[in-house]
Scaffold this motif. Structure first.
Motif, short mmCIF file in Angstrom:
data_model
loop_
_atom_site.label_atom_id
_atom_site.label_comp_id
_atom_site.label_asym_id
_atom_site.label_seq_id
_atom_site.Cartn_x
_atom_site.Cartn_y
_atom_site.Cartn_z
N LYS A 144 -7.37 5.38 -11.73
CA LYS A 144 -6.05 4.97 -11.25
C LYS A 144 -5.42 6.09 -10.42
O LYS A 144 -4.89 5.85 -9.34
N TYR A 185 0.85 -1.19 0.00
CA TYR A 185 0.00 0.00 0.00
C TYR A 185 0.88 1.24 0.00
O TYR A 185 1.88 1.31 0.71
N ALA A 191 0.39 7.29 -2.76
CA ALA A 191 1.50 6.88 -3.63
C ALA A 191 1.91 7.99 -4.58
O ALA A 191 3.04 8.00 -5.06
N LEU A 199 -4.33 5.90 -6.43
CA LEU A 199 -2.96 6.18 -6.00
C LEU A 199 -2.89 7.37 -5.08
O LEU A 199 -2.10 7.40 -4.13
N HIS A 255 -3.59 -1.18 -9.91
CA HIS A 255 -3.47 0.28 -9.98
C HIS A 255 -2.12 0.77 -9.47
O HIS A 255 -1.73 1.89 -9.76
N ARG A 256 -1.39 -0.07 -8.77
CA ARG A 256 -0.08 0.32 -8.23
C ARG A 256 1.05 0.10 -9.24
O ARG A 256 2.21 0.39 -8.95
N GLU A 272 2.80 2.31 -2.33
CA GLU A 272 3.98 2.18 -3.17
C GLU A 272 3.56 1.82 -4.58
O GLU A 272 2.44 1.36 -4.81
N THR A 273 4.46 2.03 -5.53
CA THR A 273 4.21 1.65 -6.91
C THR A 273 5.39 0.85 -7.42
O THR A 273 6.46 0.84 -6.83
N PRO A 330 -3.66 -5.26 -6.53
CA PRO A 330 -3.61 -3.82 -6.79
C PRO A 330 -2.91 -3.44 -8.11
O PRO A 330 -1.85 -2.81 -8.13
N GLU A 365 -4.08 6.29 -1.61
CA GLU A 365 -3.05 5.53 -0.89
C GLU A 365 -1.81 6.38 -0.57
O GLU A 365 -0.90 5.90 0.10
#
Length: 168
Positions: free
Chosen positions: A156, A99, A165, A160, A137-138, A101-102, A135, A163
């Motif tokens: 998206k 969570y 991110a 992000l 989306h990450r 992070e990408t 996820p 979260e």
């Protein structure tokens, strides 16, 4: 086999969760029309879907907590039967992205041992049968741009930002 489903309203549309035996999540999709997701999943699983009597595995409550900013991980067992081959491998790695992070499509491909398969990772993310809990989306582009999520960059970006991110 009969599968059970629930529909939970969210800021990005109705989240329709489909569960196999043992309350394992086999699909989770969002749409303005929950019936569309139910029909699509019924075709994929080649089975019948029936509305669940209750909040299966507590997922509806978990989704509400996630969108309220109170939950950073989902506690539900996943049934990976609708994902196969490299897509399944990539999605299992995507499920490990923490969570807030990408990771890039290329990074996921490299972790899967196929560094030239970034586009295949993108395809796996686009067509994942399980959104949010897995996820996708990450996963972002290598240039740092967010790209799309089920064809919608705004969704998206919203996830992000929720979260933390990316900056709002």
């Amino acid at each position: 086999m009969t599968y059970r489903y629930t529909a939970t309203p969210t800021p990005i549309g109705a989240a329709v969760a489909v569960f196999s035996a043992g309350d394992r999540l086999v699909a989770l999709g969002t749409a303005e029309d929950p019936g569309w997701v139910v029909d699509a999943v019924a075709r994929e699983v080649r089975g019948s879907l029936a509305p669940a009597d209750a909040d299966v595995a507590g997922l509806s409550a978990q989704l509400e907590e996630y969108f309220a900013g109170e939950r950073t991980a989902f506690d539900v067992e996943i049934d990976w039967s609708l994902s196969t081959g490299f897509a399944a491998e990539a999605l299992r790695l995507v499920a490990e992205i923490p969570y807030g992070e990408t990771s890039s499509y290329g990074e996921i491909a490299a972790r899967a041992g196929r560094p030239r398969a970034a586009r295949a990772v993108g395809t796996a993310c686009r067509f994942t049968p399980i959104t949010l809990v897995v996820p996708a989306h990450r996963v972002i582009r290598s240039d740092g741009s967010v790209g799309e999520y089920a064809g919608r960059e705004d969704v998206k970006r919203f996830l992000l930002e929720l979260e933390g991110a990316i900056a709002r």
